[in-house]
Design an enzyme around this catalytic site. Sequence first.
Site, PDB file in Angstrom:
ATOM      1  CB  ALA A  10      -0.901   0.010   1.234  1.00 29.23           C
TER       2      ALA A  10
ATOM      3  CE1 TYR B 152       2.457  -2.888 -19.389  1.00 26.36           C
ATOM      4  CE2 TYR B 152       4.157  -4.456 -20.019  1.00 26.36           C
ATOM      5  CZ  TYR B 152       3.478  -3.270 -20.234  1.00 26.36           C
ATOM      6  OH  TYR B 152       3.815  -2.468 -21.306  1.00 26.36           O
TER       7      TYR B 152
ATOM      8  CE1 TYR C 246       5.479  -7.913 -16.602  1.00 33.68           C
ATOM      9  CE2 TYR C 246       6.532  -5.777 -16.621  1.00 33.68           C
ATOM     10  CZ  TYR C 246       5.717  -6.706 -16.012  1.00 33.68           C
ATOM     11  OH  TYR C 246       5.141  -6.415 -14.808  1.00 33.68           O
TER      12      TYR C 246
HETATM   13  P1  NAI Z   1       6.206  -0.604  -6.070  1.00 34.22           P
HETATM   14  O1  NAI Z   1       7.614  -1.083  -5.933  1.00 34.22           O
HETATM   15  O2  NAI Z   1       5.964   0.841  -6.264  1.00 34.22           O
HETATM   16  O3  NAI Z   1       5.363  -1.077  -4.782  1.00 34.22           O
HETATM   17  C1  NAI Z   1       5.541  -2.324  -4.195  1.00 34.22           C
HETATM   18  C2  NAI Z   1       4.883  -2.367  -2.854  1.00 34.22           C
HETATM   19  O4  NAI Z   1       5.105  -3.664  -2.273  1.00 34.22           O
HETATM   20  C3  NAI Z   1       5.428  -1.351  -1.828  1.00 34.22           C
HETATM   21  O5  NAI Z   1       4.351  -0.890  -1.047  1.00 34.22           O
HETATM   22  C4  NAI Z   1       6.354  -2.206  -0.966  1.00 34.22           C
HETATM   23  O6  NAI Z   1       6.540  -1.696   0.358  1.00 34.22           O
HETATM   24  C5  NAI Z   1       5.579  -3.499  -0.939  1.00 34.22           C
HETATM   25  N1  NAI Z   1       6.359  -4.679  -0.584  1.00 34.22           N
HETATM   26  C6  NAI Z   1       7.391  -5.246  -1.271  1.00 34.22           C
HETATM   27  N2  NAI Z   1       7.805  -6.344  -0.616  1.00 34.22           N
HETATM   28  C7  NAI Z   1       7.023  -6.489   0.473  1.00 34.22           C
HETATM   29  C8  NAI Z   1       6.954  -7.443   1.535  1.00 34.22           C
HETATM   30  N3  NAI Z   1       7.766  -8.503   1.590  1.00 34.22           N
HETATM   31  N4  NAI Z   1       6.031  -7.254   2.497  1.00 34.22           N
HETATM   32  C9  NAI Z   1       5.196  -6.179   2.472  1.00 34.22           C
HETATM   33  N5  NAI Z   1       5.200  -5.277   1.481  1.00 34.22           N
HETATM   34  C10 NAI Z   1       6.108  -5.428   0.509  1.00 34.22           C
HETATM   35  O7  NAI Z   1       5.560  -1.483  -7.237  1.00 34.22           O
HETATM   36  P2  NAI Z   1       4.440  -1.226  -8.343  1.00 34.22           P
HETATM   37  O8  NAI Z   1       5.111  -0.939  -9.624  1.00 34.22           O
HETATM   38  O9  NAI Z   1       3.366  -0.347  -7.835  1.00 34.22           O
HETATM   39  O10 NAI Z   1       3.872  -2.717  -8.498  1.00 34.22           O
HETATM   40  C11 NAI Z   1       2.741  -3.207  -7.829  1.00 34.22           C
HETATM   41  C12 NAI Z   1       2.127  -4.329  -8.667  1.00 34.22           C
HETATM   42  O11 NAI Z   1       1.667  -3.791  -9.924  1.00 34.22           O
HETATM   43  C13 NAI Z   1       3.124  -5.451  -9.023  1.00 34.22           C
HETATM   44  O12 NAI Z   1       2.487  -6.687  -8.914  1.00 34.22           O
HETATM   45  C14 NAI Z   1       3.454  -5.148 -10.478  1.00 34.22           C
HETATM   46  O13 NAI Z   1       3.849  -6.307 -11.197  1.00 34.22           O
HETATM   47  C15 NAI Z   1       2.128  -4.600 -10.975  1.00 34.22           C
HETATM   48  N6  NAI Z   1       2.221  -3.813 -12.212  1.00 34.22           N
HETATM   49  C16 NAI Z   1       3.082  -2.755 -12.296  1.00 34.22           C
HETATM   50  C17 NAI Z   1       3.192  -2.050 -13.478  1.00 34.22           C
HETATM   51  C18 NAI Z   1       4.154  -0.906 -13.605  1.00 34.22           C
HETATM   52  O14 NAI Z   1       4.340  -0.382 -14.732  1.00 34.22           O
HETATM   53  N7  NAI Z   1       4.763  -0.454 -12.524  1.00 34.22           N
HETATM   54  C19 NAI Z   1       2.379  -2.396 -14.662  1.00 34.22           C
HETATM   55  C20 NAI Z   1       1.430  -3.438 -14.433  1.00 34.22           C
HETATM   56  C21 NAI Z   1       1.384  -4.148 -13.251  1.00 34.22           C
END
Ligand code: NAI
Length: 408
Positions: free
Chosen positions: A58, A236, A246
């Site tokens: 979050a 994605y 990817y």
């Molecule tokens: P981000 O790196 O900004 O956020 C990841 C979140 O996961 C953070 O809140 C972090 O604290 C938390 N986190 C990581 N390891 C953790 C753990 N062991 N315990 C608790 N919290 C943990 O990542 P983003 O880019 O927002 O990705 C979120 C999802 O969206 C992923 O599944 C990603 O594959 C998907 N996604 C992302 C896209 C992009 O372009 N960034 C496109 C489509 C899907």
Amino acid sequence: MTTTEQTLPKVAIRPVLKGNIARAAHPYGCEAAIKEQIAYVKENGKFEGPKKALILGASSSYGLASRISLAFGADADTIGVSFERGITSPEQTGTAGWWNNIFFRQEAEKAELTAKNFIGDAFSKKMKDEVIQYIKNEFGGKIDILVYSLASPKRIDPKTGDVYSSCIKSIGDEVKDYSINLEKQEIFEQVVEPATEQEIADTVKVMGGEDWELWVNELMEAGVLAEGFKTVLYSYLGPEITRPFYSGGTLGRAKEHAAETSNRMDKVLKEKLGGESVICVSKAVTTKASAVIPILPVYASALYKVMIENGVHETPIMHKHRFFMDMLYGSKREYDEKGYLRPDSWELREDIQAKVKEIVDQVTPENFRDLTAVNIFTKEFLQLNGFEIAGVDYEAEVDLEELRVLLP
Ligand code: NAI
């Protein structure tokens, strides 16, 4: 929490990049960015949605945007789980996600919404138990939605204690193309090695659906899921250009596993709670996680150039608010043949992809600044860490003593 007992100084906090990783975050910049996202949601409409939400991951980007959309768009009380660090020394002044958690909670509480933060490992049994106990004893109701938005390089299996690492590699052939070094503002040729079978399996273990299903099952067994409960995971797929590294690579395999998991959970949730499990195929956006995906920064910078020109560029808050308001809780759901929800259809528009491909094919180290919107990608990356936000005084010294007493 700080590990140092020394009195912390007042310091001006500047951006520090090591390649595509941010080593500094500006607390008040993060606060301003939270307020901007809340203002965006307020301006763009409310919707009838969940009243109690649990968001895993979050603290940043898609997970944070989901939390803000649900709280300020649907008046939902939220629980957020994330893995973040506060101030540990005068040089280590907390991660962006740490400050996002704090300032989101403050804003939610001003709006009389509950916002509970759990900091720790979402993959662990301990975290699941703590969250369940909190829902049972303090949250004031069962949960209506679980958003699964974790992006992690490793996972400790809660049953065996084995540690698995995810990797972003191709499958089959090596892939070679340009990527961007944000620190140096240069492009360079990046080589993506094909993964071994073990690496593929390990990535599925970390980024696939196993932990998602554990959460849903444990919440269900504990009786804390409301009638009509929904759960969503962000995937994605992207165009042909990003496929080799990817959707056709290790991460793609993990997302396929998550989709199979979703199909299975969907049946159970429909039967037991009249609920659903969905995969939301989301657009490529600038995040901590996406900036370190090989080659993606060039594609994303070209994509932004074209989407901006067409008036359809979206940041995480824009994308997720549209997803919740129009699709998940609205009447404009767009499905594909596999039953995935597709708010990424704007990214994949044929006219947009044709122009993006034209740009990507022409990019060189000399012309990439002119051909792509690398300036926007870089700015959005800095903004994730609280920099380049309008109205924030970056010359002012920040009182770390004052900040360290704030807790998520
Ligand atoms: P981000 O790196 O900004 O956020 C990841 C979140 O996961 C953070 O809140 C972090 O604290 C938390 N986190 C990581 N390891 C953790 C753990 N062991 N315990 C608790 N919290 C943990 O990542 P983003 O880019 O927002 O990705 C979120 C999802 O969206 C992923 O599944 C990603 O594959 C998907 N996604 C992302 C896209 C992009 O372009 N960034 C496109 C489509 C899907």
